[in-house]
Write a protein that holds these residues in place. Structure first.
Motif, PDB file in Angstrom:
ATOM      1  N   SER A   1       0.821  -1.201   0.000  1.00 50.98           N
ATOM      2  CA  SER A   1       0.000   0.000   0.000  1.00 50.98           C
ATOM      3  C   SER A   1       0.857   1.253   0.000  1.00 50.98           C
ATOM      4  O   SER A   1       2.061   1.194   0.266  1.00 50.98           O
ATOM      5  N   ALA A   2       0.220   2.385  -0.291  1.00 55.73           N
ATOM      6  CA  ALA A   2       0.938   3.663  -0.278  1.00 55.73           C
ATOM      7  C   ALA A   2      -0.046   4.803  -0.103  1.00 55.73           C
ATOM      8  O   ALA A   2      -1.179   4.760  -0.598  1.00 55.73           O
ATOM      9  N   LEU A   3       0.410   5.818   0.594  1.00 50.52           N
ATOM     10  CA  LEU A   3      -0.355   7.050   0.747  1.00 50.52           C
ATOM     11  C   LEU A   3      -0.211   7.860  -0.538  1.00 50.52           C
ATOM     12  O   LEU A   3       0.893   7.984  -1.088  1.00 50.52           O
ATOM     13  N   ILE A   4      -1.312   8.396  -1.036  1.00 49.22           N
ATOM     14  CA  ILE A   4      -1.267   9.201  -2.262  1.00 49.22           C
ATOM     15  C   ILE A   4      -0.694  10.583  -1.943  1.00 49.22           C
ATOM     16  O   ILE A   4      -1.286  11.335  -1.168  1.00 49.22           O
ATOM     17  N   PRO A   5       0.474  10.931  -2.505  1.00 46.86           N
ATOM     18  CA  PRO A   5       1.048  12.252  -2.244  1.00 46.86           C
ATOM     19  C   PRO A   5       0.338  13.335  -3.055  1.00 46.86           C
ATOM     20  O   PRO A   5      -0.421  13.040  -3.983  1.00 46.86           O
ATOM     21  N   GLU A   6       0.610  14.576  -2.721  1.00 49.37           N
ATOM     22  CA  GLU A   6      -0.046  15.707  -3.372  1.00 49.37           C
ATOM     23  C   GLU A   6       0.179  15.688  -4.884  1.00 49.37           C
ATOM     24  O   GLU A   6      -0.724  16.055  -5.651  1.00 49.37           O
ATOM     25  N   GLU A   7       1.358  15.253  -5.315  1.00 54.80           N
ATOM     26  CA  GLU A   7       1.671  15.271  -6.750  1.00 54.80           C
ATOM     27  C   GLU A   7       0.784  14.328  -7.562  1.00 54.80           C
ATOM     28  O   GLU A   7       0.669  14.480  -8.777  1.00 54.80           O
ATOM     29  N   TYR A   8       0.158  13.340  -6.894  1.00 54.46           N
ATOM     30  CA  TYR A   8      -0.726  12.416  -7.608  1.00 54.46           C
ATOM     31  C   TYR A   8      -2.199  12.644  -7.273  1.00 54.46           C
ATOM     32  O   TYR A   8      -3.039  11.786  -7.546  1.00 54.46           O
ATOM     33  N   HIS A   9      -2.492  13.803  -6.702  1.00 49.10           N
ATOM     34  CA  HIS A   9      -3.892  14.171  -6.467  1.00 49.10           C
ATOM     35  C   HIS A   9      -4.609  14.261  -7.822  1.00 49.10           C
ATOM     36  O   HIS A   9      -4.118  14.878  -8.758  1.00 49.10           O
ATOM     37  N   GLY A  10      -5.754  13.604  -7.932  1.00 54.49           N
ATOM     38  CA  GLY A  10      -6.492  13.611  -9.189  1.00 54.49           C
ATOM     39  C   GLY A  10      -6.143  12.478 -10.129  1.00 54.49           C
ATOM     40  O   GLY A  10      -6.742  12.348 -11.195  1.00 54.49           O
ATOM     41  N   SER A  11      -5.200  11.658  -9.753  1.00 52.99           N
ATOM     42  CA  SER A  11      -4.876  10.487 -10.569  1.00 52.99           C
ATOM     43  C   SER A  11      -5.986   9.444 -10.417  1.00 52.99           C
ATOM     44  O   SER A  11      -6.912   9.612  -9.619  1.00 52.99           O
ATOM     45  N   ILE A  12      -5.877   8.364 -11.168  1.00 49.39           N
ATOM     46  CA  ILE A  12      -6.942   7.357 -11.195  1.00 49.39           C
ATOM     47  C   ILE A  12      -6.446   6.054 -10.575  1.00 49.39           C
ATOM     48  O   ILE A  12      -5.340   5.597 -10.859  1.00 49.39           O
ATOM     49  N   ALA A  13      -7.263   5.475  -9.704  1.00 49.05           N
ATOM     50  CA  ALA A  13      -6.951   4.167  -9.129  1.00 49.05           C
ATOM     51  C   ALA A  13      -7.302   3.089 -10.143  1.00 49.05           C
ATOM     52  O   ALA A  13      -8.392   3.112 -10.719  1.00 49.05           O
ATOM     53  N   GLY A  14      -6.396   2.147 -10.357  1.00 46.32           N
ATOM     54  CA  GLY A  14      -6.651   1.081 -11.317  1.00 46.32           C
ATOM     55  C   GLY A  14      -7.536  -0.004 -10.735  1.00 46.32           C
ATOM     56  O   GLY A  14      -8.651   0.247 -10.287  1.00 46.32           O
ATOM     57  N   TYR A  15      -7.028  -1.215 -10.678  1.00 41.87           N
ATOM     58  CA  TYR A  15      -7.812  -2.358 -10.230  1.00 41.87           C
ATOM     59  C   TYR A  15      -7.869  -2.458  -8.706  1.00 41.87           C
ATOM     60  O   TYR A  15      -8.674  -3.183  -8.147  1.00 41.87           O
TER      61      TYR A  15
END
Length: 429
Positions: free
Chosen positions: A308-322
């Motif tokens: 697992s990983a915490l979503i950092p600010e730089e990936y805000h708005g990215s899409i979760a896959g499966y």
């Protein structure tokens, strides 16, 4: 590792552009004139078995090990063989991968065996082919995979010193590469110890806290043991919402929104390597797959299940896959993210769920039922800050050690190349 090696007294033009000048008394010959070559051939897959009937059979480089292969199948209708001591070279992607046969093997069309003739010492040939195979990189062809033909391997340009000199070069390289390999092994072991230390640090912090003098109580969970007296034990679903990601993504595009998949999640961090991008307009809103900074992505299946990983600010708005997404409603999302990386969660609870499935897998209901510790919020924040700081030190040391290993491997390759192409003179070594 910075010894100064001397060149040969005199050189001549090899006539081969990439080789350049070579010692004056050396020869250049095609591989077909100094060895016997056998291109593999694959029988019908119906003839393969796993019960040991027939000869151990190698289909290609997938069975290659560090130096020797390990056959996974057997075949009684083998047409082409490699004998013990033959050098095996992959003629399909990745073209040029090498191994040495430690017994008689049947070989498939992904391999070619090289058996040195009397004019070249086997040990020298092993090092030489590691260098001259570079020519194959310019030849590999194929629309769906890279491949080279027998003629391509046969025509590799090979250097041929006198036999006693070949022996000296092989002995020199055995000695020097052994030193390098031992140092690499030590550094690889250091990385494993650092990883173990990192995991232990996380587990202790999220289950025992940072104050060694705090009163403790029985957690009521056998594998968890004692926890600080003022901490709670509860299920993850009490303080977090969990949802699934997008699932099957739309077509990949060159530029767009990052799609975070299991391959991008590693030990609490998001990695850009192998990241793919998609058009966010093709993501249905009903899927609720858009990630917010501070959410936690948890790998759902495959080799990295439970990472697992915490979503950092730089990936805000990215899409979760499966995979699955955890949104913390109460408490510190950083603390919960660290807790999901602890041994008590990953290697006890998640591992238990995986044992019940034919393939590694974790579903949302199982994730919701994860048992976690829950200190007061200020303590959660303090623990998260401590782990951010201390694991960063360990991660930096791991990175430096990996860089050192890469440099050693580069030096090893350069030393082999210099010795077998005559750039350094090791006869008096």
């Amino acid at each position: 590792m910075t010894k100064k090696w001397q060149p040969y007294p005199t050189y001549k033009d090899s006539g081969v552009e990439w080789l350049g000048a070579i010692p004056e008394h050396w020869e250049v010959k095609k591989l077909k004139y100094i060895s016997y070559l056998t291109m593999g051939q694959s029988p019908s897959s119906d003839d393969y078995n796993h019960e040991g009937y027939g000869s151990p059979f190698l289909q290609g480089n997938a069975e290659f090990g560090n130096r020797n292969p390990e056959a996974k199948i057997f075949c009684a209708t083998v047409n082409k063989y490699a004998e013990k001591g033959d050098i095996l070279i992959s003629v399909r992607a990745p073209v040029g991968a090498l191994n040495e046969a430690d017994r008689r093997y049947g070989i498939g069309r992904g391999l070619c065996s090289i058996r040195p003739r009397d004019i070249i010492i086997r040990e020298f040939a092993w090092y030489l082919i590691q260098v001259v195979k570079v020519e194959l990189n310019f030849l590999s062809t194929g629309s769906t995979y890279e491949a080279v033909a027998l003629t391509d391997v046969s025509n590799l340009s090979c250097l041929l010193p006198p036999l006693p000199e070949q022996q000296k070069i092989a002995e020199f390289l055995d000695q020097e590469t052994s030193k390098i390999d031992k140092l690499i092994t030590k550094k690889e072991r250091l990385i494993e110890l650092l990883k173990e230390k990192r995991t232990a640090l996380i587990s202790h912090a999220v289950t025992k806290g940072l104050n060694p003098d705090v009163p403790m109580k029985d957690s009521g969970v056998e594998w968890l043991g004692e926890i600080p007296e003022h901490w709670k034990v509860l299920l993850l679903k009490r303080i977090a919402n969990i949802r699934y990601g997008l699932g099957q993504p739309p077509p990949e595009i060159l530029y767009g929104t990052p799609l975070i998949r299991a391959t991008n999640v590693k030990s609490g961090r998001i990695f850009q390597k192998d990241m793919i991008y998609i058009d966010p307009k093709q993501v249905p809103e009903s899927r609720n797959a858009v990630l917010a900074a501070g959410e936690i992505i948890v790998v759902r299946s495959g080799a990295y299940t439970g990472d697992s990983a915490l979503i950092p600010e730089e990936y805000h708005g990215s899409i979760a896959g499966y995979d699955m997404v955890t949104t913390v409603k109460e408490g510190s999302n950083q603390f919960i993210a660290w807790q999901l990386l602890s041994s008590e969660v990953r290697y006890i609870q998640f591992a238990f769920h995986q044992l019940r499935a034919a393939q590694p897998h974790l579903n949302a209901e199982e994730l919701r039922g994860t048992i976690i510790t829950f200190p007061p919020l200020p303590e959660q924040q303090k623990i998260a800050q401590f782990l951010d700081r201390e694991t960063s030190k360990i991660d930096n040391l791991i990175t430096k050690t990996r860089t050192s290993i890469d440099h050693l491997k580069e030096y090893r390759t350069a030393l082999i190349s210099a010795a077998v192409t005559g750039k350094i003179d090791v006869r008096e070594h």
